[in-house]
Design an enzyme around this catalytic site. Structure first.
Site, PDB file in Angstrom:
ATOM      1  N   SER A  60       0.837  -1.202   0.000  1.00  0.00           N
ATOM      2  CA  SER A  60       0.000   0.000   0.000  1.00  0.00           C
ATOM      3  C   SER A  60       0.871   1.251   0.000  1.00  0.00           C
ATOM      4  O   SER A  60       1.700   1.425  -0.882  1.00  0.00           O
ATOM      5  CB  SER A  60      -0.963  -0.011   1.187  1.00  0.00           C
ATOM      6  N   HIS A  61       0.731   2.106   1.017  1.00  0.00           N
ATOM      7  CA  HIS A  61       1.484   3.362   1.066  1.00  0.00           C
ATOM      8  C   HIS A  61       2.619   3.293   2.073  1.00  0.00           C
ATOM      9  O   HIS A  61       3.180   4.310   2.460  1.00  0.00           O
ATOM     10  CB  HIS A  61       0.546   4.521   1.412  1.00  0.00           C
ATOM     11  N   ASP A 238       0.008   1.101  -4.438  1.00  0.00           N
ATOM     12  CA  ASP A 238      -0.934   0.277  -5.193  1.00  0.00           C
ATOM     13  C   ASP A 238      -1.943   1.106  -5.985  1.00  0.00           C
ATOM     14  O   ASP A 238      -2.946   0.589  -6.471  1.00  0.00           O
ATOM     15  CB  ASP A 238      -1.646  -0.730  -4.295  1.00  0.00           C
ATOM     16  N   ASP A 240      -4.197   3.372  -5.356  1.00  0.00           N
ATOM     17  CA  ASP A 240      -5.567   3.722  -4.980  1.00  0.00           C
ATOM     18  C   ASP A 240      -5.650   5.087  -4.284  1.00  0.00           C
ATOM     19  O   ASP A 240      -6.729   5.661  -4.167  1.00  0.00           O
ATOM     20  CB  ASP A 240      -6.221   2.632  -4.123  1.00  0.00           C
ATOM     21  N   LYS A 336     -11.095   2.822  -3.654  1.00  0.00           N
ATOM     22  CA  LYS A 336     -10.630   4.159  -4.001  1.00  0.00           C
ATOM     23  C   LYS A 336      -9.740   4.040  -5.229  1.00  0.00           C
ATOM     24  O   LYS A 336      -9.171   2.983  -5.492  1.00  0.00           O
ATOM     25  CB  LYS A 336      -9.897   4.809  -2.828  1.00  0.00           C
TER      26      LYS A 336
END
Length: 519
Positions: A60-61, A238, A240, A336
């Site tokens: 992810s982040h 990723d 989003d 998202k």
């Protein structure tokens, strides 16, 4: 072989051993989280099959790679994250499982080559279909936005553009969409080669971690750009999450979703017949609330987590939604979608400038935001993240705040003792949400202090990292007076920041004199 491809081999072989008949894999194992949702919802395999769910391997982040975060998410047949009932059942099963099945002798599949590989697995024929990672997603985006109008904007001599993928998976889509489809210059793309460790960086699209883009857009301390681009955007690992920037101008995620909602019907063909409703996560500023009231739209305030938006969308109650944590999206999928948000902003800019694309001066990002503030008021907003705090200290701080909420009088004595120019707290609670679709109740979703003038303080614990606890403090000052919406954000928020730190005893509990990240 890259780490994610080795993990994909394990999933493929376990699928074969457990009776799965067909697995779809994006070429080279690369699919953004929103693209996964789109594939589940839209794609039909070569045999006419539809996906029933998907595993997403992503940090992810967070920093990623063999020595950093490596997450596994599961999305359901609607394209959205698995609900708590499913993840809770998975967790319970991990407590009792004693063995697992895996077809270790199954030959490895070349996931760089598009096509179907049929293998004789232990449960019969087993197919692995490798497909173009971008084609389904690009097709969906072209059905939502007016690509021809956006292309005209990007070709205008007065408009310049910059997109930073932070070495995440968005890089697999950026060239295809922005360069090939929309005609942007390849030089406008930054860090668009996906790397499993994100090039050693932190792929969180904010002012702290997207340093190269921030400098190029004229917001960095050591900016070397003589004339920054008119528009800039960044993605997380990723793809989003998103960050939107104008020339020397930052758009908060809370403002971003409100502005998209306010302009969607006019600027985005997908919404031309109107919006079903809008929603935001509880910590996100109330900018969207004001738009919803002004446009007479259904409005929902939900806990943090995209599955809550998904329920509303599946029930036909919500068209556009967003989170302050740089997540924005719509009912085209159930996640998202960072690139969708960028295209939404480009659509708004193209619409505002469609009669003057060859003129001397274009309507800018800053122009759009300031006009929005003049119409709806400004929600000055910031988030303080205290990362890797001792978990026990973090829980003690939250328990202290819950106990304090029993007396508004005591709260306001502390508030006025810190700053006499701050309005009174009129309500204090722990946010609780009853889902209007399935009736489920989510408790302990964050501690709120609501002020008489519409301002707010929110405290939450977050568990997205792999070490310690993260305390998130959200500070929001609402200003309706148009003559005061142009103030410096730090100046406008300073009184509430002081109140928040004193009210929570942040330094006493955590030992931190400053947050790790300020957004």
């Amino acid at each position: 072989m890259p780490l994610h491809q080795r993990k994909l081999e394990i999933i493929i072989k376990m699928s074969a051993a457990n009776g799965v008949r067909r697995v779809w894999v994006g070429q080279n194992g690369l699919l953004s989280t929103p693209a996964v949702s789109a594939v589940i919802r839209e794609r039909v395999g070569v045999d006419g099959s539809k996906a029933t769910g998907a595993f997403i391997l992503t940090a992810s982040h967070n920093p990623g790679g063999p020595h950093e975060d490596f997450g596994i998410k599961y999305n359901m047949e609607n394209g959205g994250p698995a609900p708590e009932a499913i993840t809770d059942e998975m967790f319970e099963n991990t407590k009792t499982i004693t063995e697992y099945l895996i077809a270790e002798d199954l030959p490895n599949v070349d996931i760089s080559a598009i096509g179907v590989t049929s293998i004789g697995g232990p449960e019969g024929q087993f197919d692995v279909e490798v497909f173009d990672s971008a084609s389904d997603y690009v097709k969906l985006m072209k059905s939502i936005f007016d690509f021809e109008l956006i292309r005209k904007l990007l070709s205008s001599p007065k408009f310049t553009f910059c997109y930073d993928a932070l070495h995440g998976v968005a890089g697999a889509y950026a060239n295809r969409i922005f360069v090939e489809e929309l005609g942007a210059q390849e030089s406008s793309l930054l860090n668009c080669i996906p790397k499993e460790d994100f090039g050693g960086g932190h792929p969180d699209p904010n002012l702290t971690y997207a340093k190269e883009l921030v400098a190029r857009m004229g917001l960095g301390k050591s900016n070397s750009e003589v004339d920054p681009p008119e528009f800039g955007a960044a993605a997380d690992g990723d793809a989003d999450r998103n960050m939107i920037l104008g020339k020397s101008f930052f758009v908060t995620p809370s403002d971003s979703v409100a502005i998209i909602a306010a302009n969607a019907v006019d600027a985005i063909p997908y919404f031309s017949s109107g919006l079903k409703g809008v929603a935001r996560s509880m910590p996100t500023s109330a900018a969207l609330d004001v738009v919803a009231k002004h446009l007479n739209l259904k409005f929902f305030e939900v806990p943090t987590g995209w599955k809550f938006f998904g329920n509303l969308m599946d029930a036909g109650l919500c068209s556009i939604c967003g989170e302050e944590s740089f997540g924005t999206g719509s009912d085209h999928i159930r996640e998202k979608d960072g690139i969708w948000a960028v295209l939404a902003w480009l659509s708004i800019l193209a619409y505002k400038n469609k009669e003057n694309l060859g003129g001397d001066k274009l309507v800018t990002v800053e122009d759009i935001v300031r006009k929005h503030w003049a119409t709806y008021g400004r929600h000055y907003y910031t988030r303080y993240d205290y990362e890797n705090v001792d978990a026990g200290a973090a829980k003690d701080l939250m328990a202290y705040l819950v106990k304090m909420q029993s007396s508004l009088n005591e709260i306001n004595i502390i508030v006025k003792g810190a700053r006499s120019d701050v309005s009174n707290v009129v309500n204090a609670d722990e946010f609780e949400y009853k889902d209007p679709v399935d009736g489920s109740v989510s408790k302990h979703q964050g501690i709120r202090f609501l002020f008489e003038d519409g301002s707010r303080l929110v405290f939450r614990l977050s568990g997205t990292g792999s070490e310690g606890a993260t305390i998130r403090l959200y500070i929001e000052q609402y200003e309706k007076d148009p003559s005061k919406t142009g103030r410096d954000s730090q100046e406008a928020l300073a009184p509430l920041v002081e109140v928040a730190l004193k009210l929570s005893k942040m330094q006493e509990f955590t030992g931190r004199s400053a947050p790790t990240v300020i957004t």
